[in-house]
Scaffold this motif. Sequence first.
Motif, PDB file in Angstrom:
ATOM      1  N   ARG A  19       0.730  -1.291  -0.113  1.00  0.00           N
ATOM      2  CA  ARG A  19       0.160   0.077   0.223  1.00  0.00           C
ATOM      3  C   ARG A  19       1.021   1.222  -0.136  1.00  0.00           C
ATOM      4  O   ARG A  19       1.978   1.292   0.590  1.00  0.00           O
ATOM      5  CB  ARG A  19      -0.934   0.018   1.336  1.00  0.00           C
ATOM      6  N   PRO A  20       0.253   2.316  -0.514  1.00  0.00           N
ATOM      7  CA  PRO A  20       1.097   3.553  -0.560  1.00  0.00           C
ATOM      8  C   PRO A  20       1.458   3.989   1.161  1.00  0.00           C
ATOM      9  O   PRO A  20       0.689   3.995   1.900  1.00  0.00           O
ATOM     10  CB  PRO A  20       0.203   4.668  -1.098  1.00  0.00           C
ATOM     11  N   GLU A  21       2.605   4.267   1.213  1.00  0.00           N
ATOM     12  CA  GLU A  21       2.960   4.627   2.759  1.00  0.00           C
ATOM     13  C   GLU A  21       3.145   6.281   2.584  1.00  0.00           C
ATOM     14  O   GLU A  21       2.755   6.863   3.248  1.00  0.00           O
ATOM     15  CB  GLU A  21       4.497   4.131   2.805  1.00  0.00           C
ATOM     16  N   THR A  22       3.701   6.948   1.315  1.00  0.00           N
ATOM     17  CA  THR A  22       3.703   8.224   1.264  1.00  0.00           C
ATOM     18  C   THR A  22       3.423   8.554  -0.077  1.00  0.00           C
ATOM     19  O   THR A  22       3.276   7.644  -1.070  1.00  0.00           O
ATOM     20  CB  THR A  22       5.238   8.719   1.724  1.00  0.00           C
ATOM     21  N   PRO A  23       3.407   9.694  -0.643  1.00  0.00           N
ATOM     22  CA  PRO A  23       3.015   9.930  -2.199  1.00  0.00           C
ATOM     23  C   PRO A  23       3.995   9.211  -3.199  1.00  0.00           C
ATOM     24  O   PRO A  23       3.752   9.030  -4.202  1.00  0.00           O
ATOM     25  CB  PRO A  23       2.973  11.418  -2.213  1.00  0.00           C
ATOM     26  N   ASN A  24       5.239   8.910  -2.738  1.00  0.00           N
ATOM     27  CA  ASN A  24       6.429   8.412  -3.580  1.00  0.00           C
ATOM     28  C   ASN A  24       6.838   7.154  -2.916  1.00  0.00           C
ATOM     29  O   ASN A  24       7.892   6.809  -3.136  1.00  0.00           O
ATOM     30  CB  ASN A  24       7.203   9.334  -3.830  1.00  0.00           C
ATOM     31  N   LEU A  28       5.587  -2.647   1.939  1.00  0.00           N
ATOM     32  CA  LEU A  28       5.429  -3.991   1.333  1.00  0.00           C
ATOM     33  C   LEU A  28       5.427  -4.788   2.952  1.00  0.00           C
ATOM     34  O   LEU A  28       6.296  -4.666   3.611  1.00  0.00           O
ATOM     35  CB  LEU A  28       6.716  -4.409   0.719  1.00  0.00           C
ATOM     36  N   VAL A  29       4.269  -5.672   3.149  1.00  0.00           N
ATOM     37  CA  VAL A  29       4.301  -6.565   4.266  1.00  0.00           C
ATOM     38  C   VAL A  29       4.472  -7.832   3.731  1.00  0.00           C
ATOM     39  O   VAL A  29       3.645  -8.358   2.735  1.00  0.00           O
ATOM     40  CB  VAL A  29       2.880  -6.583   5.024  1.00  0.00           C
ATOM     41  N   LEU A  30       5.361  -8.579   4.159  1.00  0.00           N
ATOM     42  CA  LEU A  30       5.829  -9.998   3.613  1.00  0.00           C
ATOM     43  C   LEU A  30       5.602 -11.074   4.730  1.00  0.00           C
ATOM     44  O   LEU A  30       6.155 -10.954   5.853  1.00  0.00           O
ATOM     45  CB  LEU A  30       7.390 -10.093   3.201  1.00  0.00           C
ATOM     46  N   ASP A  31       5.100 -12.002   4.197  1.00  0.00           N
ATOM     47  CA  ASP A  31       4.951 -13.365   5.042  1.00  0.00           C
ATOM     48  C   ASP A  31       6.002 -14.244   4.869  1.00  0.00           C
ATOM     49  O   ASP A  31       6.305 -14.750   3.602  1.00  0.00           O
ATOM     50  CB  ASP A  31       3.818 -14.195   4.627  1.00  0.00           C
ATOM     51  N   VAL A  90       4.688  -4.687  -7.641  1.00  0.00           N
ATOM     52  CA  VAL A  90       4.638  -5.809  -6.953  1.00  0.00           C
ATOM     53  C   VAL A  90       3.016  -5.838  -6.328  1.00  0.00           C
ATOM     54  O   VAL A  90       2.577  -4.773  -5.957  1.00  0.00           O
ATOM     55  CB  VAL A  90       5.536  -5.745  -5.777  1.00  0.00           C
ATOM     56  N   ARG A  91       2.539  -7.100  -6.290  1.00  0.00           N
ATOM     57  CA  ARG A  91       1.121  -7.163  -5.913  1.00  0.00           C
ATOM     58  C   ARG A  91       0.988  -8.249  -4.872  1.00  0.00           C
ATOM     59  O   ARG A  91       2.036  -9.046  -4.777  1.00  0.00           O
ATOM     60  CB  ARG A  91       0.353  -7.731  -7.080  1.00  0.00           C
ATOM     61  N   ALA A  92       0.075  -8.037  -3.745  1.00  0.00           N
ATOM     62  CA  ALA A  92      -0.364  -9.053  -3.069  1.00  0.00           C
ATOM     63  C   ALA A  92      -0.070 -10.500  -3.538  1.00  0.00           C
ATOM     64  O   ALA A  92      -0.907 -10.689  -4.552  1.00  0.00           O
ATOM     65  CB  ALA A  92      -1.695  -8.924  -2.215  1.00  0.00           C
ATOM     66  N   GLY A  93       0.327 -11.362  -3.129  1.00  0.00           N
ATOM     67  CA  GLY A  93       0.625 -12.730  -3.774  1.00  0.00           C
ATOM     68  C   GLY A  93       1.660 -13.119  -4.208  1.00  0.00           C
ATOM     69  O   GLY A  93       2.067 -14.069  -4.515  1.00  0.00           O
TER      70      GLY A  93
END
Length: 244
Positions: A19-24, A28-31, A90-93
């Motif tokens: 998800r966007p953290e800031t405008p730029n 990334l949350v990684l399992d 990069v996308r979830a999955g």
Amino acid sequence: MRTRHRRPAWHVATVVETRPETPNSARLVLDVPTWPGNEAGTHVDVRLTAPDGYQTTRSYSVATSEPGKVVLGIDELPDGEVSPFLVREVRAGDTLEIRGPLGSYFVWRAGQSDRPVQLIAGGSGVVPLFAMAAAHAAASDPSQFRLLYSVRTPAHVYFRDELAALAGPSLAVDYIYTRQAPPGWAGMVGRLTKDSLASTTIAPHQRARIFVCGSTAFAETVVTWLLELGHSARDILTERFGGL
Ligand SMILES: Cc1cc2nc3c(=O)[nH]c(=O)nc-3n(C[C@H](O)[C@H](O)[C@H](O)COP(=O)(O)OP(=O)(O)OC[C@H]3O[C@@H](n4cnc5c(N)ncnc54)[C@H](O)[C@@H]3O)c2cc1C
């Protein structure tokens, strides 16, 4: 007899959230089921492999400290090779390869010292320092913590909600807004100066342990000023993210 240090392993990481953290930038949350956990301040190597086999690797600090999970905050450099891919594509999955945890120098450990700690971040350089502040709070460590965070605008603050939740008696947070401040801001807007550094950091006589992280230029400028202000080089640790 020489001690052999094993190289940290490569792990397969599955992206569970981006998800966007800031405008730029993106979070990334990684399992990572094989992730052993990490000390606050350490980083990982992220390795990307193209369909033709070309590989490239970049380092990213870990914002978390727990086993099985790795959170990264990635600033997009428009002309960069890797960061635009991680932020936009990069996308979830998806899966990524990461190696780590890496680094034993730029780390904060609970109970290691009762001296105060001054964290100084520029932009995405806050990622490992946020990990330290969160680890400090989780450990209920009694040492004084203070963060100085130089950032373009309030929207460019990484981990904004988490930092707001941590701020309090155990973590003082000072912001330097370089381009635009929030409404009602009484301070200056503009680049960090030696004077503003002096007035928003722990005084030299208190012998704080100081962690500085940001672009190479930011880190070098801050360290020069800290030394001129009377801090000892022995008390200053730096992590340079690269660039000018
Ligand atoms: C220990 C360590 C931890 C790091 N942690 C993070 C992190 O948590 N978040 C994060 O966003 N980045 C972090 N970085 C920076 C990261 O490794 C990459 O350098 C950055 O993402 C740029 O990679 P790129 O492939 O997009 O750009 P490249 O293709 O490598 O470079 C493109 C151009 O940008 C310049 N450049 C490279 N890095 C930077 C930079 N950081 N700032 C400004 N210009 C730069 C290069 O000199 C080059 O001219 C870290 C670096 C190190 C060494």
